[in-house]
Design a protein around this motif. Structure first.
Motif, PDB file in Angstrom:
ATOM      1  N   LEU A  50      11.324  59.287  48.727  1.00 35.59           N
ATOM      2  CA  LEU A  50       9.913  58.893  48.786  1.00 35.59           C
ATOM      3  C   LEU A  50       8.980  60.009  48.338  1.00 35.59           C
ATOM      4  CD1 LEU A  50       9.662  56.758  52.051  1.00 35.59           C
ATOM      5  CD2 LEU A  50       9.306  56.007  49.698  1.00 35.59           C
ATOM      6  N   GLU A  51       9.352  61.247  48.603  1.00 34.54           N
ATOM      7  CA  GLU A  51       8.523  62.370  48.159  1.00 34.54           C
ATOM      8  C   GLU A  51       8.414  62.377  46.635  1.00 34.54           C
ATOM      9  OE1 GLU A  51       8.410  67.266  48.388  1.00 34.54           O
ATOM     10  OE2 GLU A  51       9.814  66.136  49.640  1.00 34.54           O
ATOM     11  N   ALA A  52       9.527  62.123  45.969  1.00 33.91           N
ATOM     12  CA  ALA A  52       9.525  62.081  44.503  1.00 33.91           C
ATOM     13  C   ALA A  52       8.706  60.895  44.004  1.00 33.91           C
ATOM     14  CB  ALA A  52      10.954  62.007  43.980  1.00 33.91           C
ATOM     15  N   LEU A  53       8.797  59.756  44.686  1.00 34.53           N
ATOM     16  CA  LEU A  53       8.019  58.591  44.278  1.00 34.53           C
ATOM     17  C   LEU A  53       6.525  58.851  44.454  1.00 34.53           C
ATOM     18  CD1 LEU A  53       8.029  55.676  43.272  1.00 34.53           C
ATOM     19  CD2 LEU A  53       8.227  54.932  45.650  1.00 34.53           C
ATOM     20  N   ASN A  54       6.151  59.486  45.560  1.00 39.09           N
ATOM     21  CA  ASN A  54       4.740  59.845  45.755  1.00 39.09           C
ATOM     22  C   ASN A  54       4.257  60.809  44.687  1.00 39.09           C
ATOM     23  OD1 ASN A  54       3.381  58.628  48.189  1.00 39.09           O
ATOM     24  ND2 ASN A  54       5.275  59.303  49.159  1.00 39.09           N
ATOM     25  N   ALA A  55       5.117  61.744  44.284  1.00 38.82           N
ATOM     26  CA  ALA A  55       4.749  62.686  43.223  1.00 38.82           C
ATOM     27  C   ALA A  55       4.537  61.943  41.906  1.00 38.82           C
ATOM     28  CB  ALA A  55       5.842  63.745  43.066  1.00 38.82           C
ATOM     29  N   PHE A  56       5.371  60.953  41.626  1.00 36.47           N
ATOM     30  CA  PHE A  56       5.205  60.139  40.421  1.00 36.47           C
ATOM     31  C   PHE A  56       3.868  59.407  40.453  1.00 36.47           C
ATOM     32  CE2 PHE A  56       5.488  56.000  38.356  1.00 36.47           C
ATOM     33  CZ  PHE A  56       5.859  56.351  37.070  1.00 36.47           C
ATOM     34  N   VAL A  57       3.526  58.813  41.589  1.00 36.20           N
ATOM     35  CA  VAL A  57       2.261  58.084  41.735  1.00 36.20           C
ATOM     36  C   VAL A  57       1.080  59.017  41.483  1.00 36.20           C
ATOM     37  CG1 VAL A  57       0.745  56.968  43.446  1.00 36.20           C
ATOM     38  CG2 VAL A  57       3.157  56.285  43.244  1.00 36.20           C
ATOM     39  N   ARG A  58       1.140  60.223  42.022  1.00 33.26           N
ATOM     40  CA  ARG A  58       0.053  61.193  41.785  1.00 33.26           C
ATOM     41  C   ARG A  58       0.005  61.624  40.326  1.00 33.26           C
ATOM     42  NH1 ARG A  58       2.164  63.151  46.635  1.00 33.26           N
ATOM     43  NH2 ARG A  58       3.276  64.814  45.538  1.00 33.26           N
ATOM     44  N   ARG A  59       1.158  61.901  39.747  1.00 31.73           N
ATOM     45  CA  ARG A  59       1.225  62.370  38.352  1.00 31.73           C
ATOM     46  C   ARG A  59       0.672  61.322  37.390  1.00 31.73           C
ATOM     47  NH1 ARG A  59       6.270  63.381  38.365  1.00 31.73           N
ATOM     48  NH2 ARG A  59       7.127  61.641  37.182  1.00 31.73           N
ATOM     49  N   ARG A  60       0.996  60.068  37.641  1.00 32.68           N
ATOM     50  CA  ARG A  60       0.557  58.987  36.749  1.00 32.68           C
ATOM     51  C   ARG A  60      -0.776  58.390  37.184  1.00 32.68           C
ATOM     52  NH1 ARG A  60       1.889  60.268  32.428  1.00 32.68           N
ATOM     53  NH2 ARG A  60       0.762  58.383  31.874  1.00 32.68           N
ATOM     54  N   GLN A  61      -1.395  58.925  38.222  1.00 30.32           N
ATOM     55  CA  GLN A  61      -2.719  58.499  38.692  1.00 30.32           C
ATOM     56  C   GLN A  61      -2.756  56.998  38.999  1.00 30.32           C
ATOM     57  OE1 GLN A  61      -4.665  60.410  35.107  1.00 30.32           O
ATOM     58  NE2 GLN A  61      -6.121  60.995  36.705  1.00 30.32           N
ATOM     59  N   VAL A  62      -1.735  56.515  39.685  1.00 24.68           N
ATOM     60  CA  VAL A  62      -1.690  55.098  40.058  1.00 24.68           C
ATOM     61  C   VAL A  62      -2.632  54.893  41.236  1.00 24.68           C
ATOM     62  CG1 VAL A  62      -0.226  53.175  40.762  1.00 24.68           C
ATOM     63  CG2 VAL A  62       0.712  54.980  39.293  1.00 24.68           C
TER      64      VAL A  62
END
Length: 199
Positions: A50-62
């Protein structure tokens, strides 16, 4: 999804008109980023938790994403595989079929919106959509536009022998072969140069 407004239009302009909006270009970059988190592309699983998924969401500005759960992680990883299958299809018809299957499972509700300081743009995900539904709608529609424009061959896999990352070829003459010219491209060119020096 919040869209990056400094994204340049793709250089494959037709008659001076850009076939895809900035929103579509950003969604294409998002789906490429999502697919390239997969171990299927030759690296580690960059969505392992989940930490990696949250990082993806932040990186892609979802935008508009509620607190993520293990179910979200599982659903996004499954979606990642479906998108990868579109990029690695053997031809246009197969890519269309695979994308239609994905879109057929996705609730799509176009909605004009402006938020977080971004200009007016279109969201395709339905109200209350999960992260996976959000990505399936916005990124799926972006890929649909690529196919409709007859540009499916721009959905590529890196030509470097040790890299299976995907990318969208934005070159005017469809000549790009590496996911990143500064890493894979440069590495292959250096290896070829050294091989010639030894010959």
């Amino acid at each position: 999804m919040a869209f990056a407004r400094d994204t340049l239009p793709p250089p494959w302009q037709k008659g001076g008109a850009v076939p895809f909006s900035h929103d579509m270009v950003f969604s294409l970059a998002t789906v490429v980023d999502l697919i390239n988190t997969s171990p299927e592309t030759g690296g580690p699983d960059d969505l392992a938790d989940l930490e990696a998924l949250n990082a993806f969401v932040r990186r892609r500005q979802v935008s508009g994403v509620a607190a993520l759960t293990p179910h979200d992680l599982s659903a996004v990883r499954e979606l990642r595989g479906s998108f990868h299958a579109v990029f690695t299809a053997s031809g246009r018809d197969e890519a269309v079929s695979r994308l239609n299957t994905l879109l057929g499972r996705t609730r799509i509700t176009p909605n004009l919106t402006g938020h977080d300081g971004f200009p007016l743009h279109v969201h395709y995900f339905a109200p209350g959509a999960s992260l996976a539904e959000h990505l399936a709608a916005d990124c799926g529609v972006a890929l649909a536009h690529v196919l409709v424009e007859g540009e499916w061959e721009r959905l590529r896999t890196c030509a470097a022998p040790d890299c299976d990352n995907v990318f969208v070829d934005e070159s005017r003459n469809r000549s790009r072969v590496y996911c990143d010219s500064r890493t894979c491209g440069n590495r292959i060119h250096v290896a070829a140069y050294r091989a010639r020096r030894k010959a």
